[in-house]
Design a protein around this motif. Sequence first.
Motif, PDB file in Angstrom:
ATOM      1  N   CYS A  72       0.822  -1.256   0.177  1.00 44.91           N
ATOM      2  CA  CYS A  72      -0.193  -0.527   0.040  1.00 44.91           C
ATOM      3  C   CYS A  72       0.989   1.343  -0.078  1.00 44.91           C
ATOM      4  O   CYS A  72       0.598   2.502  -0.423  1.00 44.91           O
ATOM      5  N   SER A 114      -4.358  -1.726  -5.871  1.00 47.12           N
ATOM      6  CA  SER A 114      -3.709  -2.909  -4.016  1.00 47.12           C
ATOM      7  C   SER A 114      -4.954  -4.031  -4.634  1.00 47.12           C
ATOM      8  O   SER A 114      -4.698  -5.326  -4.206  1.00 47.12           O
ATOM      9  N   LEU A 159      -7.359  -3.820   3.105  1.00 45.18           N
ATOM     10  CA  LEU A 159      -6.713  -2.816   2.108  1.00 45.18           C
ATOM     11  C   LEU A 159      -7.795  -1.355   2.103  1.00 45.18           C
ATOM     12  O   LEU A 159      -6.795  -0.358   2.138  1.00 45.18           O
TER      13      LEU A 159
END
Length: 327
Positions: A72, A114, A159
């Motif tokens: 990330c 991501s 995420l």
Amino acid sequence: MLYEIFRFELRQQLKSPLFWLVLVGFGALAFSAAASDTIQIGGGIGNIHRNAPYVVINMLALLVLLGGMFLCPIFVAGAAVRDFGHNTAELVFATPMSRRAYLGGRFAAGWLASVLVKLATAAGMWLGSLMPWLDPARLGPTPWDAYGWALLTLVLPNLFFIGALLFLLATLTRSMLGTYIGVIAFFVLWTIATVLLGGGNIEHQSVGALIDPFGIGALDFATRYWTPADRNLRMPELAGNLLGNRAIWLAAGIALLVAAFALFNPQREGLRWFRRKGSSIAIPPPSAPSTAPVAIPRTLLRTGFAARSVQFLNLAWFDARAVLRGP
């Protein structure tokens, strides 16, 4: 404007060779873990099916932990600091653009990049379970519901939380180095909390399951007493500590993203870890230009092997210093 910034940033992400390198790398890692006993993620499988729902969910959760903490920053934080790193921030902020459009488009594109990496990871795991050299007796039917459960319950929320945390750090520090320092600090604190609350006391374990931002502790708490037959067939129930954990950290991710939007100020300098002290040396006034002729020394340009070798070493050392000093 939000859509335009999102589309521009996503195009930049997809054009980057680093994105495809990471995507292929994690897909290959998941493929190897599913197709071979040489690479193990989350411990040995034992007498459980290689593609059991429990194995799929646990492996995807651990791969998100492995990749999310260090991927990330590349995609989400990189999108937040790109204009400052390329010295184009003033040019961008001079346009009639809202904060919501600028930050929202950058964050959404980095987060989606991501997610695409994690979808490739899930695809690599599925392809690995189809390899002909695997023992059919160690395989069950493809647990599509386990893939969907893991993506919706663990992968996407994790995420989102990690992306929001790193986006906040990046917008405050406007530095990839500062963001990575924040990642390391968060990882250390999470590890310490996990160790302290991982003892035999059931109350400590319940609290530890709730404070784990990645849901791995809550998943382990919910499936701790499952038999091998349960792990081959059952799906975790989204209730109790697991549901509470997901709700807490999804809300935390939203709060972090709201804080990033609220604290961002294009006219304010980012946080600095070190500042140079101002010099107290007085600068003399410029003197009048001299009218005397300047004698230019004569030079001889050398193009032989020795000269090329010196150039090569100087350029190699220059680039090596740039790599070693970079975040």
